[in-house]
Design an enzyme around this catalytic site. Structure first.
Site, PDB file in Angstrom:
ATOM      1  N   GLY A 123       0.763  -1.238   0.000  1.00 25.45           N
ATOM      2  CA  GLY A 123       0.000   0.000   0.000  1.00 25.45           C
ATOM      3  C   GLY A 123       0.794   1.287   0.000  1.00 25.45           C
ATOM      4  O   GLY A 123       0.208   2.362  -0.163  1.00 25.45           O
ATOM      5  N   GLU A 150       4.084  -6.449   1.980  1.00 26.45           N
ATOM      6  CA  GLU A 150       3.668  -6.904   0.644  1.00 26.45           C
ATOM      7  C   GLU A 150       3.630  -5.728  -0.343  1.00 26.45           C
ATOM      8  O   GLU A 150       2.578  -5.438  -0.922  1.00 26.45           O
ATOM      9  CB  GLU A 150       2.274  -7.549   0.719  1.00 26.45           C
ATOM     10  CG  GLU A 150       2.138  -8.681   1.714  1.00 26.45           C
ATOM     11  CD  GLU A 150       0.668  -9.062   1.990  1.00 26.45           C
ATOM     12  OE1 GLU A 150      -0.245  -8.370   1.516  1.00 26.45           O
ATOM     13  OE2 GLU A 150       0.458 -10.068   2.688  1.00 26.45           O
ATOM     14  N   PRO A 151       4.736  -5.034  -0.537  1.00 26.03           N
ATOM     15  CA  PRO A 151       4.691  -3.874  -1.435  1.00 26.03           C
ATOM     16  C   PRO A 151       4.549  -4.288  -2.894  1.00 26.03           C
ATOM     17  O   PRO A 151       5.179  -5.235  -3.347  1.00 26.03           O
ATOM     18  CB  PRO A 151       6.038  -3.190  -1.207  1.00 26.03           C
ATOM     19  CG  PRO A 151       6.955  -4.301  -0.796  1.00 26.03           C
ATOM     20  CD  PRO A 151       6.099  -5.269  -0.018  1.00 26.03           C
ATOM     21  N   GLY A 152       3.710  -3.587  -3.622  1.00 23.40           N
ATOM     22  CA  GLY A 152       3.587  -3.810  -5.059  1.00 23.40           C
ATOM     23  C   GLY A 152       3.974  -2.532  -5.777  1.00 23.40           C
ATOM     24  O   GLY A 152       5.070  -2.379  -6.302  1.00 23.40           O
ATOM     25  N   ARG A 176      -5.316   2.532 -16.050  1.00 23.56           N
ATOM     26  CA  ARG A 176      -5.452   3.288 -14.795  1.00 23.56           C
ATOM     27  C   ARG A 176      -6.205   4.613 -14.952  1.00 23.56           C
ATOM     28  O   ARG A 176      -7.082   4.918 -14.140  1.00 23.56           O
ATOM     29  CB  ARG A 176      -4.079   3.507 -14.144  1.00 23.56           C
ATOM     30  CG  ARG A 176      -3.387   2.193 -13.759  1.00 23.56           C
ATOM     31  CD  ARG A 176      -2.139   2.399 -12.915  1.00 23.56           C
ATOM     32  NE  ARG A 176      -2.464   3.062 -11.670  1.00 23.56           N
ATOM     33  CZ  ARG A 176      -2.227   4.327 -11.400  1.00 23.56           C
ATOM     34  NH1 ARG A 176      -1.584   5.087 -12.255  1.00 23.56           N
ATOM     35  NH2 ARG A 176      -2.593   4.850 -10.249  1.00 23.56           N
ATOM     36  N   TYR A 184      -9.551   4.362 -12.730  1.00 21.90           N
ATOM     37  CA  TYR A 184      -9.544   5.089 -11.448  1.00 21.90           C
ATOM     38  C   TYR A 184      -9.521   6.605 -11.623  1.00 21.90           C
ATOM     39  O   TYR A 184      -9.412   7.334 -10.641  1.00 21.90           O
ATOM     40  CB  TYR A 184      -8.288   4.740 -10.629  1.00 21.90           C
ATOM     41  CG  TYR A 184      -7.968   3.275 -10.470  1.00 21.90           C
ATOM     42  CD1 TYR A 184      -8.789   2.433  -9.711  1.00 21.90           C
ATOM     43  CD2 TYR A 184      -6.811   2.745 -11.025  1.00 21.90           C
ATOM     44  CE1 TYR A 184      -8.466   1.102  -9.546  1.00 21.90           C
ATOM     45  CE2 TYR A 184      -6.482   1.398 -10.856  1.00 21.90           C
ATOM     46  CZ  TYR A 184      -7.312   0.587 -10.114  1.00 21.90           C
ATOM     47  OH  TYR A 184      -6.988  -0.724  -9.947  1.00 21.90           O
ATOM     48  N   CYS A 187     -12.563   2.538 -28.986  1.00 22.15           N
ATOM     49  CA  CYS A 187     -13.901   3.108 -29.137  1.00 22.15           C
ATOM     50  C   CYS A 187     -14.609   3.227 -27.796  1.00 22.15           C
ATOM     51  O   CYS A 187     -15.594   2.533 -27.525  1.00 22.15           O
ATOM     52  CB  CYS A 187     -14.709   2.271 -30.113  1.00 22.15           C
ATOM     53  SG  CYS A 187     -13.897   2.213 -31.704  1.00 22.15           S
ATOM     54  N   GLU A 188     -14.090   4.059 -26.925  1.00 26.00           N
ATOM     55  CA  GLU A 188     -14.690   4.368 -25.624  1.00 26.00           C
ATOM     56  C   GLU A 188     -14.274   5.807 -25.325  1.00 26.00           C
ATOM     57  O   GLU A 188     -13.122   6.168 -25.551  1.00 26.00           O
ATOM     58  CB  GLU A 188     -14.090   3.507 -24.491  1.00 26.00           C
ATOM     59  CG  GLU A 188     -14.232   2.020 -24.637  1.00 26.00           C
ATOM     60  CD  GLU A 188     -15.559   1.467 -24.139  1.00 26.00           C
ATOM     61  OE1 GLU A 188     -16.265   2.178 -23.397  1.00 26.00           O
ATOM     62  OE2 GLU A 188     -15.873   0.335 -24.520  1.00 26.00           O
ATOM     63  N   TYR A 221       0.439  -2.023 -12.061  1.00 22.56           N
ATOM     64  CA  TYR A 221      -0.920  -2.118 -12.568  1.00 22.56           C
ATOM     65  C   TYR A 221      -1.009  -1.549 -13.983  1.00 22.56           C
ATOM     66  O   TYR A 221      -2.002  -0.953 -14.368  1.00 22.56           O
ATOM     67  CB  TYR A 221      -1.906  -1.441 -11.599  1.00 22.56           C
ATOM     68  CG  TYR A 221      -1.730  -1.969 -10.189  1.00 22.56           C
ATOM     69  CD1 TYR A 221      -2.199  -3.236  -9.852  1.00 22.56           C
ATOM     70  CD2 TYR A 221      -1.014  -1.256  -9.221  1.00 22.56           C
ATOM     71  CE1 TYR A 221      -1.993  -3.762  -8.579  1.00 22.56           C
ATOM     72  CE2 TYR A 221      -0.793  -1.777  -7.946  1.00 22.56           C
ATOM     73  CZ  TYR A 221      -1.289  -3.025  -7.644  1.00 22.56           C
ATOM     74  OH  TYR A 221      -1.072  -3.542  -6.388  1.00 22.56           O
TER      75      TYR A 221
HETATM   76  C1  LIG Z   1      -2.713  -5.416  -4.058  1.00 21.26           C
HETATM   77  C2  LIG Z   1      -2.210  -5.972  -2.797  1.00 21.26           C
HETATM   78  C3  LIG Z   1      -0.946  -5.609  -2.320  1.00 21.26           C
HETATM   79  C4  LIG Z   1      -0.072  -4.596  -2.989  1.00 21.26           C
HETATM   80  O1  LIG Z   1      -0.574  -3.305  -2.888  1.00 21.26           O
HETATM   81  P1  LIG Z   1       0.306  -2.069  -3.387  1.00 21.26           P
HETATM   82  O2  LIG Z   1      -0.557  -0.897  -3.165  1.00 21.26           O
HETATM   83  O3  LIG Z   1       0.578  -2.287  -4.838  1.00 21.26           O
HETATM   84  O4  LIG Z   1       1.557  -2.025  -2.583  1.00 21.26           O
HETATM   85  C5  LIG Z   1      -0.494  -6.217  -1.166  1.00 21.26           C
HETATM   86  N1  LIG Z   1      -1.247  -7.136  -0.495  1.00 21.26           N
HETATM   87  C6  LIG Z   1      -2.473  -7.492  -0.927  1.00 21.26           C
HETATM   88  C7  LIG Z   1      -3.249  -8.498  -0.179  1.00 21.26           C
HETATM   89  C8  LIG Z   1      -2.994  -6.938  -2.085  1.00 21.26           C
HETATM   90  O5  LIG Z   1      -4.216  -7.282  -2.504  1.00 21.26           O
END
Ligand SMILES: *Cc1c(COP(=O)(O)O)cnc(C)c1O
Length: 415
Positions: free
Chosen positions: A239, A273-275, A312, A316, A343-344, A371
């Site tokens: 997050g 859990e960084p994405g 995105r 969003y 076509c949107e 994403y």
């Molecule tokens: C999507 C997600 C993440 C990653 O979130 P980011 O905002 O990209 O860091 C981590 N844990 C869980 C369970 C998720 O669904």
């Protein structure tokens, strides 16, 4: 910080000119910087001050095998939300013992597969899921490592579609129910209570919500401990936000420090859990300008890159920085909507941007790594974009551009 910088009037990815990449591989093109990816993972890894930890890259943010392989080689673990993602991690050389599995709708077969490969932890999101995990563990004759994903009722103060820690979200188990479910799980012999998990939302640009959530999780940890239930890790999810425009999110170490402070006296490992924070600005998306036109007061820059390649802004309403890879000094700036060919009407990359653009220019959507490609589709029967990884002065294809036949190869005409 990233490694996409101008040299003179031309943008470079590390030591490779963006326009030369567009020429060589075509557009739409995702361009990743290896040095940026390494830098971001190291920024996390070096922030734990000796505390036991596991950084689990959230695969859904960017699931390309080459990216996962790079992360695995650098020692990362992974957070997956489907069997497909778990199989991807394994195909990329990742270690299932460093993988946590989240998601509200894990099926029996997904859970059985995860247990069969020795997953690090299943993050259980409902009381009914416990029964499914027990059934799969009994069938395999294994002990399942489990955590409950607790919904701490904290407002991540982010876009409603990516906020997950509020009571009315579908995710997790409420704080009130979590304790009783832990007690129930602790009496089941094929479950090992391994952790407490939470994930409150995405693109958080303040450190406050995660601190609030940590306090609640620590309170639950202590309550469990007094009931004789000892977990070995606390997973505070992903997050951490990034700068798309003028946001000023904390750095990984600023973000992690107050969490560590609260876990200081606890005998637990910290999982994250960084994405997005890991990959967003490690990639840019290249779009070629095809046409320009004026409709009434509006000027449109029409590119070959659409919402199927980068959803995105449409999904969003996200603001993404768009620049020209070539700086022109000889033409006027025009306020333009940068759109794609789909076509949107929500097929746009950015609205009302001040740009100096000539047809044939390569526009650059920054912060495209999270994403971006993982949410791309073939809508309008457009091929999935090509992806390349730049390492200093070299570039490598990490995803070939699809052929048109690839788009419909799984479809069957009834004879
Ligand atoms: C999507 C997600 C993440 C990653 O979130 P980011 O905002 O990209 O860091 C981590 N844990 C869980 C369970 C998720 O669904």
């Amino acid at each position: 910080m990233d490694f996409f910088n101008f040299k003179g009037n031309s943008l470079f990815a590390e030591d490779v000119e963006i326009t030369s990449l567009a020429k060589e591989y075509g557009t739409p093109l995702y361009v990743y910087s290896k040095a940026t990816l390494e830098r971001h993972l190291n920024a996390f890894e070096s922030s734990f001050n000796g505390k036991k930890h596991l950084v689990c890259f959230a695969v859904k943010a960017c699931s390309n095998l080459a990216i996962l392989n790079l992360m695995a080689k650098l020692g990362a673990g992974f957070d997956v939300v489907s069997e497909g993602e778990l199989r991807r991690v394994i195909a990329a050389g990742g270690d299932p013992h460093k993988v946590v599995f989240s998601g509200v709708g894990k099926t029996y077969s997904e859970i059985e597969y995860a247990l069969s490969v020795g997953i690090n932890c299943l993050n259980i999101e409902s009381e009914e899921e416990i029964e499914t995990v027990v059934a799969a563990a009994r069938k395999l004759g294994v002990v399942a490592n489990v955590a409950l994903r607790v919904n701490p009722g904290v407002d991540a103060k982010t876009h409603p579609y990516i906020s997950t820690g509020l009571k009315n979200n579908k995710f997790g188990i409420t704080e009130e129910n979590a304790f009783d479910l832990y007690v129930k799980m602790s009496k089941i012999d094929c479950l090992n209570i391994s952790g407490i998990d939470c994930h409150i939302g995405s693109q958080m640009t303040s450190g406050m919500p995660i601190i609030e959530a940590t306090d609640k999780i620590v309170a639950l940890y202590n309550k469990l401990l007094s009931a004789g239930i000892k977990v070995d890790h606390i997973d505070m999810g992903g997050g951490l936000g990034v700068t798309y425009d003028n946001e000023t999110p904390p750095t990984p170490s600023e973000y992690i420090a107050p969490i560590l402070e609260r876990l200081k006296s606890l005998d637990v490992a910290l999982y994250l859990e960084p994405g997005r924070a890991m990959v967003a600005n490690a990639s840019v998306l290249l779009a070629k300008v095809v046409y320009q036109k004026n409709n009434g007061d509006k000027h449109f820059v029409i590119t070959d890159t659409g919402m199927n390649d980068m959803i995105r802004p449409a999904l969003y309403g996200s603001w993404m920085t768009i620049i020209n890879s070539t700086i022109h000094e000889d033409i006027p700036e025009v306020v333009s909507d940068v759109v794609g060919p789909i076509c949107e009407s929500d097929d746009f990359l950015g609205k009302e941007r001040k740009l100096k653009v000539k047809n044939g220019d390569i526009l650059v959507v920054r912060g495209a790594g999270a994403y971006g490609s993982s949410m791309a589709s073939t809508y309008n029967s457009r091929r999935l974009p090509c992806e390349v990884l730049v390492d200093k002065d070299k570039s490598y294809v990490i995803k070939k551009r699809q052929t048109f036949e690839d788009i419909w190869k799984d479809e069957c005409i009834i004879k």
